[in-house]
Scaffold this motif. Structure first.
Motif, short mmCIF file in Angstrom:
data_model
loop_
_atom_site.label_atom_id
_atom_site.label_comp_id
_atom_site.label_asym_id
_atom_site.label_seq_id
_atom_site.Cartn_x
_atom_site.Cartn_y
_atom_site.Cartn_z
N GLU A 1 27.65 16.80 52.08
CA GLU A 1 27.73 17.95 51.47
C GLU A 1 27.83 17.82 49.77
OE1 GLU A 1 26.76 20.99 52.53
OE2 GLU A 1 26.10 20.20 54.45
N LEU A 2 28.79 17.08 49.38
CA LEU A 2 28.94 16.87 48.11
C LEU A 2 27.88 16.35 47.42
CD1 LEU A 2 32.78 15.39 47.73
CD2 LEU A 2 31.96 17.11 46.76
N ILE A 3 27.13 15.46 47.85
CA ILE A 3 26.04 14.73 47.24
C ILE A 3 24.91 15.71 47.09
CG2 ILE A 3 24.28 13.05 47.52
CD1 ILE A 3 26.40 11.26 48.87
N ALA A 4 24.71 16.56 48.16
CA ALA A 4 23.88 17.74 48.10
C ALA A 4 24.01 18.62 46.97
CB ALA A 4 23.81 18.33 49.18
N ARG A 5 25.56 19.14 46.71
CA ARG A 5 25.80 19.81 45.74
C ARG A 5 25.71 19.48 44.41
NH1 ARG A 5 31.70 21.15 46.63
NH2 ARG A 5 32.08 19.86 44.70
N LEU A 6 25.77 18.02 44.32
CA LEU A 6 25.54 17.34 43.02
C LEU A 6 24.00 17.43 42.76
CD1 LEU A 6 27.57 14.08 43.22
CD2 LEU A 6 28.13 16.07 41.84
N ASN A 7 23.26 17.39 43.73
CA ASN A 7 21.80 17.44 43.60
C ASN A 7 21.19 18.77 43.10
OD1 ASN A 7 18.99 18.01 45.39
ND2 ASN A 7 18.91 16.43 43.83
N GLN A 8 22.00 19.86 43.61
CA GLN A 8 21.66 21.31 43.34
C GLN A 8 22.17 21.87 41.97
OE1 GLN A 8 23.83 22.97 46.74
NE2 GLN A 8 22.46 22.34 48.31
N GLU A 9 23.01 20.81 41.43
CA GLU A 9 23.65 20.96 40.21
C GLU A 9 22.64 20.44 39.10
OE1 GLU A 9 27.57 19.27 39.84
OE2 GLU A 9 28.27 21.06 41.32
N GLY A 10 21.71 19.68 39.64
CA GLY A 10 20.54 19.09 38.58
C GLY A 10 20.53 17.47 38.62
N ILE A 11 21.49 16.84 39.33
CA ILE A 11 21.56 15.49 39.08
C ILE A 11 20.28 14.91 40.36
CG2 ILE A 11 23.17 13.55 39.60
CD1 ILE A 11 25.46 14.85 38.64
N THR A 12 19.67 13.82 39.85
CA THR A 12 18.65 13.18 40.78
C THR A 12 19.44 12.21 41.53
OG1 THR A 12 17.02 13.53 38.79
CG2 THR A 12 16.55 12.06 40.69
N ILE A 13 19.14 12.40 42.73
CA ILE A 13 19.98 11.29 43.72
C ILE A 13 18.88 10.37 44.31
CG2 ILE A 13 21.12 11.32 46.03
CD1 ILE A 13 22.85 12.69 43.96
N VAL A 14 19.15 9.24 44.31
CA VAL A 14 18.19 7.92 44.94
C VAL A 14 19.44 7.39 46.08
CG1 VAL A 14 16.94 5.88 44.81
CG2 VAL A 14 16.79 7.72 42.99
N MET A 15 19.11 7.48 47.17
CA MET A 15 19.86 7.04 48.21
C MET A 15 19.40 6.02 49.22
SD MET A 15 22.04 9.21 51.15
CE MET A 15 22.85 10.12 49.91
N VAL A 16 19.75 4.82 49.28
CA VAL A 16 19.57 3.94 50.47
C VAL A 16 20.39 4.49 51.54
CG1 VAL A 16 19.64 1.70 51.40
CG2 VAL A 16 18.90 2.05 49.24
N SER A 17 19.66 4.73 52.84
CA SER A 17 20.11 5.30 54.01
C SER A 17 19.62 4.89 55.34
CB SER A 17 20.09 6.74 53.93
OG SER A 17 20.91 7.11 55.22
N HIS A 18 20.49 4.47 56.30
CA HIS A 18 20.03 4.34 57.52
C HIS A 18 19.87 5.33 58.31
CE1 HIS A 18 24.35 4.08 58.17
NE2 HIS A 18 24.08 4.47 59.23
N ASP A 19 20.56 6.56 58.01
CA ASP A 19 20.53 7.93 58.75
C ASP A 19 19.39 8.86 58.57
OD1 ASP A 19 21.33 10.16 59.87
OD2 ASP A 19 23.56 10.25 58.98
N ILE A 20 18.34 8.41 59.30
CA ILE A 20 17.24 9.18 59.20
C ILE A 20 17.47 10.70 59.33
CG2 ILE A 20 16.54 8.90 61.57
CD1 ILE A 20 14.10 8.61 58.47
N ASP A 21 18.16 11.29 60.19
CA ASP A 21 18.39 12.54 60.43
C ASP A 21 18.98 13.23 59.02
OD1 ASP A 21 17.62 12.60 63.09
OD2 ASP A 21 19.49 12.21 63.80
N ALA A 22 19.90 12.58 58.53
CA ALA A 22 20.58 13.13 57.30
C ALA A 22 19.52 12.91 56.08
CB ALA A 22 21.73 12.25 56.73
N ALA A 23 18.74 12.06 56.27
CA ALA A 23 17.45 12.02 55.10
C ALA A 23 16.68 13.15 55.32
CB ALA A 23 16.83 10.71 55.21
N LEU A 24 16.18 13.50 56.42
CA LEU A 24 15.20 14.65 56.82
C LEU A 24 15.84 15.97 56.48
CD1 LEU A 24 13.64 13.12 60.04
CD2 LEU A 24 12.74 13.26 57.46
N GLU A 25 17.26 16.09 56.52
CA GLU A 25 17.95 17.31 56.15
C GLU A 25 18.27 17.51 54.88
OE1 GLU A 25 22.11 19.78 57.14
OE2 GLU A 25 21.79 17.63 58.28
#
Length: 246
Positions: free
Chosen positions: A183-207
């Motif tokens: 949720e914190l990372i999503a908030r940063l993205n909504q504030e305009g910060i571009t996010i590039v994340m390596v993830s094994h969590d496909i469900d979170a990636a899709l969300e």
């Protein structure tokens, strides 16, 4: 996903015909994608597929075997924040939270031997953003895993207001802590910060993600909606073992 803006102007980073690996041995070849301002890109794929190697190459921490990585739209290479996977030694680092967050300002301090008032104000602001201002005087190694990740996020934010690279930021964290960090990372993205994340969590990636880069036998890059309909996702779900199609 409704209302999430897609990039519509010049890319912050463009990757063309990139090959990554070690000692002339490619792990992945012919990678092509671009990252626009405000995007949330998740890099997914099987273990050992080269996701972290790709991220380190994008950050110039290791050399590409071939191909191009171009930054644009006014982005400077020292304006990218990075949260790597932690080692046990790093988790046991004997410094205060404030000292670690402040160290994120080093790339902007032009080799000054001290931190400026602006640096200290930025560190304080980012500790507030990550909800760890009350931990400023605490020793880093005494914190929980989730608190440590918030400290490292605040540190990465001191390096940038534009782009954050995160390598498996929720690895080893319990579900509740994981959810709050996402949720914190999503908030940063909504504030305009571009996010590039390596993830094994496909469900979170899709969300959360606007775009998916799937690094596997075949490389896929596109919007999350396009990924939902792709063969890569179907293969990945099969290999993950019994995950249900949404």
């Amino acid at each position: 996903m409704a209302g999430r803006k897609q990039s519509e102007h010049m890319a912050l980073m463009t990757v063309r015909n990139l090959s990554v690996g070690y000692d002339s041995n490619p792990i992945k070849e012919n990678i092509n994608f671009s990252i626009g301002q405000g995007d949330y890109l998740c890099i997914v794929g099987e273990n050992g597929s080269g996701k972290s190697t790709l991220m380190k190459t994008l950050l110039r921490l290791q050399k590409p075997l071939s191909g191009e990585i171009m930054v644009g739209d006014g982005l400077q290479e020292n304006e990218i924040g990075y949260l790597p996977q932690q080692t046990d030694v790093q988790r046991d680092f004997p410094a205060s939270v404030r000292e670690i967050v402040l160290s994120g300002c080093q790339g902007r301090s032009k080799n000054r031997p001290f931190y400026s008032r602006a640096d200290k104000q930025m560190a304080a602001k980012n500790m507030e953003r990550m909800e760890i201002a009350d931990l400023a005087g605490r020793c880093y190694r005494e914190l929980s895993g989730g608190q440590q990740q918030r400290v490292l996020l605040a540190r990465a934010l001191c390096a940038t207001e534009k782009m954050l690279f995160l390598d498996e930021p929720v690895a080893g964290l319990d579900p509740k802590v994981t959810a709050s960090l996402y949720e914190l990372i999503a908030r940063l993205n909504q504030e305009g910060i571009t996010i590039v994340m390596v993830s094994h969590d496909i469900d979170a990636a899709l969300e959360y993600a606007t775009h998916i880069l799937h690094v596997g036998k075949h490389i896929f890059f596109g919007t999350t909606e396009e990924y939902l309909d792709s063969e890569n996702r179907k293969l990945f779900l099969t290999q993950e073992g019994g995950m249900q199609d949404a």
